[in-house]
Every structure is written in C-alpha cells, then in structure tokens.
Enzyme design. Structure first.
Site, PDB file in Angstrom:
ATOM      1  N   CYS A 192       0.695  -1.235   0.005  1.00 21.04           N
ATOM      2  CA  CYS A 192       0.026  -0.016   0.020  1.00 21.04           C
ATOM      3  C   CYS A 192       0.799   1.098  -0.079  1.00 21.04           C
ATOM      4  O   CYS A 192       1.828   1.461   0.789  1.00 21.04           O
ATOM      5  CB  CYS A 192      -0.850  -0.049   1.109  1.00 21.04           C
ATOM      6  SG  CYS A 192      -1.821   1.575   1.355  1.00 21.04           S
ATOM      7  N   GLU A 206       3.553  -5.718   8.684  1.00 18.17           N
ATOM      8  CA  GLU A 206       3.995  -4.355   8.156  1.00 18.17           C
ATOM      9  C   GLU A 206       5.023  -3.800   9.167  1.00 18.17           C
ATOM     10  O   GLU A 206       5.939  -3.117   8.817  1.00 18.17           O
ATOM     11  CB  GLU A 206       2.668  -3.421   8.237  1.00 18.17           C
ATOM     12  CG  GLU A 206       2.815  -1.971   8.140  1.00 18.17           C
ATOM     13  CD  GLU A 206       1.938  -1.061   8.514  1.00 18.17           C
ATOM     14  OE1 GLU A 206       0.613  -1.288   8.314  1.00 18.17           O
ATOM     15  OE2 GLU A 206       2.129   0.142   8.838  1.00 18.17           O
TER      16      GLU A 206
HETATM   17  S1  SF4 Z   1      -2.185   1.084   5.058  1.00 18.19           S
HETATM   18 FE1  SF4 Z   1      -3.693  -0.803   4.864  1.00 18.19          FE
HETATM   19  S2  SF4 Z   1      -5.491  -0.485   6.047  1.00 18.19           S
HETATM   20 FE2  SF4 Z   1      -4.585   1.900   5.300  1.00 18.19          FE
HETATM   21  S3  SF4 Z   1      -5.322   2.161   3.314  1.00 18.19           S
HETATM   22 FE3  SF4 Z   1      -3.288   0.940   3.245  1.00 18.19          FE
HETATM   23  S4  SF4 Z   1      -3.808  -1.066   3.131  1.00 18.19           S
HETATM   24 FE4  SF4 Z   1      -5.663  -0.122   3.642  1.00 18.19          FE
END
Ligand code: SF4
Length: 407
Positions: free
Chosen positions: A195, A225
């Site tokens: 992400c 993470e």
């Molecule tokens: S950090 Fe995780 S929960 Fe937040 S937008 Fe990105 S994937 Fe979604």
C-alpha cells in the site's frame, strides 16, 4: 423424507417445504451450520420437508422482513444423538429470534490499498501463464486468500518457497529491504502491491534514521507491516506497543528521537503513547501527518458513531487483521460487547440474547459481501431494520503498478 441426512450428520435446512405453500427461506442457515461445526458436527445443507409427521425434523416458521423465514434441522431416523443435537440447536436459535435493528457503520470493508493489492493479483492471474507467487497473505482476510488461491495464486510464507526467476507479488503490508534484495539476487520479477501509505512510512523510517535519530516505531510486534518497517533501519529503530514500553525505553540521545506508527492502530491509544513519548523526549519529532491511515481512522470514527447506540457490535474481519482487531477493542472500550467474526458462520446465539440493536462493521480487508451475508443471517431470526450511519465518504483510489496496468 430427508434423503440427504445420514447417521452422524445433521441437516441444516436452506429452505422449508410446507405442503401447499411457497418454500420458506432459512436465512440463518450459515450461522446454524457454524454452530454445529463448533460442536464437532459436520452439517449437510438442503431443503427440509416439514409437517410430514416424523419427529426427526425440527423446524419453525417465524415472521421475517417482508415475509416468513424458517429455521430447520433434521437427523437420521436411527440417530438419537443427531436428533438431540438438532433439537437443542433449534432451541438455541429460536430463543434469540426477535425483531432487531442493525446499525451499519460506514465506511467499512475494503480500503484503497486492499482493493489495489487484490486487483494486482487478479490481473496477474489473467495476464500470465506461469505461477504467480504471493509472499504472505496479500491482505489479512481468509476469504480473500481462499478465493485467490482457488483462482491459481500460490501463497508462500517466505521467498525460499519461490523458484528463482519467478513472478512474486509483495503483499499490501510491505517488506523489508532484505526481502527485496533477496528477490533481486534470485532474479525474480517483483510486482509490489505494498500500500502506498505503508511505503510512506518506510520512506520516513529511512529519512529519520538517516539524520541520526533513534526511530521509535509504535506498533504490534510480529505484524508483517511492522517487520517490514523495522527492516528499513534495524540498528536505529526500536518498537514500542504501550505507554509502559515508553517508560522503559533506552535511546542514544534523548534530543534525537523520532516516532512512526503502524498504519492500522487505534487513534486514541496511539495518541496516549505519543504523549508519553513527548513527555520523556520533549524534542521528539514525528511524521508530517499521522501515519495511521485514512481507512483505519475513518472506520474507527464510523464505529464510534454506532457503538454507543448498540447492544452488541459485530466486526467482520479475520483474526490477523490489525485494523479489524482495533475496531473490536474500540467498541469494547465504549462499553459495548463486541466480537470479531470471519463470516456469518461465527455468530453465536448466546451473543444475541436480549440484544435489540446490533452495530455491524468490517475491517479494511473484509469483502462487503460478507457484511451483507451477516445482515441476511440476522434477518433469518426475525424482522431486521437496517440503518446506515455514514460519517465520511471515501473516494481515494491508488493506481496499479505500471507492469500490471500496461499488460
Ligand atoms: S495502510 Fe492498510 S488499511 Fe490503510 S489504506 Fe493502506 S492497505 Fe488499507
């Protein structure tokens, strides 16, 4: 006659067949099946003929939303154990059947980062002939992973299970530089589904460590993470989870301390930890804007608007989903009993006793159809009035990695 059910099994009706009437849907069948599985019974599913004069059938017809709904179980003729289980199971669910209100928190379910990561894998499976490896769960949801696995994705825990030169997708939670280096060394084609909001935290970790700070990462040990972010500057980064951890922190120079956070933490708890850090290290520096992502914040705000008016909160999400767990804890801190459920099959009758209003939400990695199935299931126990409470509207969209987009 119920030809589907054999000794040792119990039939859960998906509809009741009453002579001379249209069939009656058994909307709570998913929950009833889950109840039986928790009791060690393997259910089978099918229609159940009622009013046939046998005592092997256990069924009831209830008022539902806009019509009747049914509950039904049956066991084989010479299976008194099965019949006893069917009878007690029906009684347990009938005891909690009543009209209810469902307060749907909005936003809920997929965020932009999760939607992007799933689409990356789906497109690769369409575009490529060879195996598509995915390191770790692409997002933390059992249903999403099962669906992609069924479509051909090969999920692995580490790169040593990937053949040299293969295509590998990094999950939405990100990876450490050491993992990237191994993939490069072994000639893998990496498609990065991290992400962008996690990548932002990695960039900050490198920047803060690069200027000589001790980087305090607020997060949960063992989460993927966190492992990835720690790996950016392992010699300069320390992990804290709680205010108590802050008290025990040892740093090289109290004037040179920065903090970062995992993206999916609870806003209120994290604020307390940051305050404790600032009290110990007044020169503390942090990210330009909060690392807790918009999706986690929005889902927490939406649930806050619901939890206080609910007798019970159900959060759809998997046990390893950090943001889903934070939602459960948030509702509990608001004084409302709350449970994490992977799907409607996890709903337990004892949770519903005396409950008129149920708040329902879903973590950022849980598909919205699972929420719909929960509402449908609750509607199998009596009429349900659904009220949606929207606290914000999300329009963010992340573009796909160039390789996937081009193909
Ligand atoms: S950090 Fe995780 S929960 Fe937040 S937008 Fe990105 S994937 Fe979604």
């Amino acid at each position: 006659m119920n030809t589907l059910v054999s000794t040792g099994s119990v039939l859960v009706a998906d509809r009741l067949l009453v002579p001379g009437q249209p069939s009656i849907r058994c909307q709570a069948a998913d929950a009833v099946r889950g109840h039986l599985r928790r009791r060690g019974v393997t259910p089978v599913t099918g229609p159940l003929q009622v009013l046939d004069g046998t005592d092997r059938n256990f069924a009831a017809v209830l008022p539902g939303t806009g019509g009747q709904v049914g509950l039904g179980l049956a066991a084989a003729e010479h299976d008194p154990t099965g019949q006893a289980i069917a009878a007690t199971t029906l009684a347990a669910w009938l005891a909690v059947a009543r009209p209810r209100t469902v307060l749907l928190a909005s936003p809920r379910s997929f965020c932009a980062g999760v939607a992007r990561a799933i689409e990356v894998v789906e497109r690769l499976l369409e575009q490529r002939d060879g195996p598509i490896y995915v390191r770790k769960q692409i997002v933390h949801n059992t249903h999403v992973v099962a669906k992609l696995r069924a479509a051909g994705a090969v999920f692995v825990d580490e790169l040593d299970a990937v053949v040299d030169g293969a295509t590998v997708v990094f999950s939405a939670h990100g990876v450490s530089p050491a993992v990237r280096a191994e993939a490069t060394r072994r000639g893998m084609e990496v498609i990065d589904a991290t992400c962008p909001l996690v990548t932002k935290v990695h960039v900050e970790a490198r920047r803060f460590a690069g200027r000589g700070d001790t980087v305090v990462l607020i997060g949960h040990a063992g989460h993927e993470e966190v492992d990835g972010t720690l790996g950016e500057a392992p010699e300069r980064t320390v992990l804290v989870e709680t205010v108590d951890d802050v008290a025990n922190l040892v740093v090289d120079d109290p004037e040179r301390v920065s903090y970062l956070t995992q993206t999916t933490l609870a806003v209120d708890e994290t604020t307390e930890v940051i305050s404790a850090l600032r009290a110990r290290f007044p020169a503390l520096r942090g990210p330009g804007s909060d690392d807790i992502c918009y999706a986690s914040t929005n889902r927490q705000d939406a649930l806050t608007a619901v939890a206080g008016d609910a007798d019970l909160v159900l959060v759809v999400g998997s046990v390893n989903s950090s943001n889903s767990l934070r939602l459960v804890e948030l509702a509990q801190r608001a004084g409302t009993p709350a449970h994490l459920i992977d799907d409607a099959g996890d709903i337990r009758p004892e949770w519903l006793a005396g409950v008129d209003v149920i708040g329902v939400t879903a973590g950022a990695s849980a598909p919205s159809h699972l929420v719909e199935a929960v509402v449908t299931t609750l509607g199998g126990l009596g009429p349900v009035t659904v009220v949606e409470r929207e606290t914000s509207r999300e329009t963010l969209h992340f573009s796909l990695p160039a390789t996937v987009r081009r193909s």
